[in-house]
Design a protein around this motif. Structure first.
Motif, PDB file in Angstrom:
ATOM      1  N   ASN A 258      36.502  44.840  34.256  1.00  0.00           N
ATOM      2  CA  ASN A 258      37.231  44.893  35.947  1.00  0.00           C
ATOM      3  C   ASN A 258      37.124  44.020  36.608  1.00  0.00           C
ATOM      4  OD1 ASN A 258      36.748  48.078  34.792  1.00  0.00           O
ATOM      5  ND2 ASN A 258      34.954  47.616  35.495  1.00  0.00           N
ATOM      6  N   THR A 259      37.815  44.288  37.452  1.00  0.00           N
ATOM      7  CA  THR A 259      38.582  43.346  38.618  1.00  0.00           C
ATOM      8  C   THR A 259      36.824  43.113  39.111  1.00  0.00           C
ATOM      9  OG1 THR A 259      38.280  44.777  40.310  1.00  0.00           O
ATOM     10  CG2 THR A 259      40.795  43.294  39.150  1.00  0.00           C
ATOM     11  N   GLY A 260      36.272  41.923  40.282  1.00  0.00           N
ATOM     12  CA  GLY A 260      35.374  41.486  40.790  1.00  0.00           C
ATOM     13  C   GLY A 260      34.425  40.542  40.046  1.00  0.00           C
ATOM     14  N   THR A 261      32.684  40.305  40.010  1.00  0.00           N
ATOM     15  CA  THR A 261      32.881  38.982  40.147  1.00  0.00           C
ATOM     16  C   THR A 261      31.759  38.773  38.403  1.00  0.00           C
ATOM     17  OG1 THR A 261      31.932  38.524  42.590  1.00  0.00           O
ATOM     18  CG2 THR A 261      31.237  37.260  40.935  1.00  0.00           C
ATOM     19  N   SER A 310      34.713  35.117  40.246  1.00  0.00           N
ATOM     20  CA  SER A 310      35.561  36.117  41.164  1.00  0.00           C
ATOM     21  C   SER A 310      37.488  36.652  40.862  1.00  0.00           C
ATOM     22  CB  SER A 310      35.640  36.150  42.307  1.00  0.00           C
ATOM     23  OG  SER A 310      34.335  36.484  42.990  1.00  0.00           O
ATOM     24  N   VAL A 311      37.417  37.194  40.116  1.00  0.00           N
ATOM     25  CA  VAL A 311      38.982  37.626  39.881  1.00  0.00           C
ATOM     26  C   VAL A 311      39.336  38.860  40.531  1.00  0.00           C
ATOM     27  CG1 VAL A 311      38.000  38.729  37.625  1.00  0.00           C
ATOM     28  CG2 VAL A 311      40.409  38.163  38.023  1.00  0.00           C
ATOM     29  N   TYR A 312      40.432  39.119  41.192  1.00  0.00           N
ATOM     30  CA  TYR A 312      40.765  40.773  41.778  1.00  0.00           C
ATOM     31  C   TYR A 312      42.155  41.076  41.253  1.00  0.00           C
ATOM     32  CZ  TYR A 312      36.659  39.337  44.673  1.00  0.00           C
ATOM     33  OH  TYR A 312      35.120  38.765  45.314  1.00  0.00           O
ATOM     34  N   GLU A 313      42.697  40.219  40.041  1.00  0.00           N
ATOM     35  CA  GLU A 313      44.038  40.348  40.018  1.00  0.00           C
ATOM     36  C   GLU A 313      43.848  41.113  38.604  1.00  0.00           C
ATOM     37  OE1 GLU A 313      47.352  40.711  41.841  1.00  0.00           O
ATOM     38  OE2 GLU A 313      45.611  40.259  43.447  1.00  0.00           O
TER      39      GLU A 313
END
Length: 355
Positions: A258-261, A310-313
């Motif tokens: 999932n997105t997040g850290t 940390s990834v949000y894309e």
């Protein structure tokens, strides 16, 4: 006392061969830096030998002043040392070579580590003395069998040059993690050669001989040799010191996240000096960031490292790790290809999908 239920959730070895037995460590799922003998990788060339432990003796002969036969009881009473050592099979990561090479297609788990206790080889040689003509020290194991390529039977035997053999941390080990070495890992006596690939650490030692010439046995002159050319043997040289290397343990390859850290974690190791830096890339090598890694602690073990990402894309990402040691050796983007698939040391990669 451990909970029996916990054992249901323990990782297991991955099998590459049954006869002889070859199995790799579940490197992605280790929760400790000193692994149990049950999770230690197994690399064998032959079936396990048959030994009578109650009548075990270790001869040291050849170019010595006084040939001597040591009992196991004598050896364990001598001054000992305990060293933390990571042993890596020379074929570790062979499956990653392109073009492919023949041999067991090891993944990333033909490496394990723990605490080995034994007597420095130099201590035993002080009791026998050394002839000035001695050039190498030969170690013969009890394991033996027929090689189809040479149509003959051989014991597993290898030699060390004097400089490496006489290193105070080259030991004749009899314990692993404070217990007798398990039979499948070389009991009662196993050679431990820090900083060299695992083929040097001969198991089930039958005898030690001091010799005046270069040993030419098949596990030294045919196998465990780098052959840079596919068609001929030109440029060949022996496999010895472990290359600087790293492995991403988590996340695992082709993971969906999932997105997040997320915490990217792994291990790094080298056969020269200590690990001085570990870098991580999350954009297929375009940019690199320093990971936090354990400082050198005077052992021959690996260094664990972590990096917070940390990834949000959403999308597909290639994660990479690159280690550098105190001698300035750094993992290359491409491995040194060789015909038998030894010493893979390229930058590690895993591919993940973020949703």
């Amino acid at each position: 006392m451990s909970n029996p239920q916990d054992r249901l959730h323990q990782p297991t070895l991955t099998t590459h061969g049954i006869q002889p037995e070859n199995q790799e460590t579940p490197i992605s799922f280790l929760s400790t830096n000193a692994m149990s003998s049950e999770l230690f990788f197994k690399r064998n060339h032959f079936s396990y030998p048959t030994l009578t432990y109650s009548n075990y003796w270790l001869p040291i002969n050849g170019l010595v002043s006084t040939p001597k036969v040591f009992s196991l009881q004598e050896i364990v009473k001598l001054p000992s040392k305990t060293i933390k050592v990571a042993l890596e099979c020379a074929g570790n990561k062979r499956s990653l070579f392109e073009p492919k090479t023949f041999g067991d297609q090891w993944g990333k788990g033909a490496i394990s580590q723990g605490f080995w206790t034994g007597v420095p080889l130099t201590t035993l040689l002080e009791a026998t003395g050394m002839n000035a003509n001695a050039k190498e020290i030969l170690f013969e194991g009890y394991d033996k069998g027929k090689r189809t390529d040479l149509n003959n039977e051989y014991s597993y035997s290898r030699s060390l040059p004097l400089e490496k053999a006489l290193d105070p941390d080259t030991i004749i080990a009899y314990e692993y993690n404070s217990q007798p070495i398990p039979f499948k890992h070389g009991y009662p006596l196993r050679l431990i050669v820090p900083n060299w690939y695992g083929m040097a650490s001969v198991k089930w030692i039958k005898q030690i001989s001091l010799i005046s010439s270069e040993f030419k046995g098949p596990y030294q002159s045919v196998d465990y040799v780098y052959y840079p050319n596919k068609e001929n043997d030109s440029g060949a040289f022996p496999v010895t010191t472990v290359n600087v290397n790293s492995t991403i343990q988590q996340p695992v390859d082709r993971d969906i996240m999932n997105t997040g850290t997320h915490v990217i974690k792994g291990i790094a190791w080298t056969g020269t000096g200590k690990i001085s830096k570990v870098e991580v890339s999350t954009d297929q090598g375009e940019t690199w960031f320093d990971a936090f890694h354990e400082p050198p602690n005077g052992s021959y073990g690996w260094s664990s490292w972590t990096f917070e990402w940390s990834v949000y894309e959403p999308g597909e990402y290639t994660l990479m790790s690159k280690a550098t040691d105190s001698f300035g050796r750094t993992q290359p983007l491409e491995p040194f290809w060789n015909r038998k698939g030894y010493g893979y040391h390229a930058i590690d990669q895993v591919h993940v999908k973020i949703e």
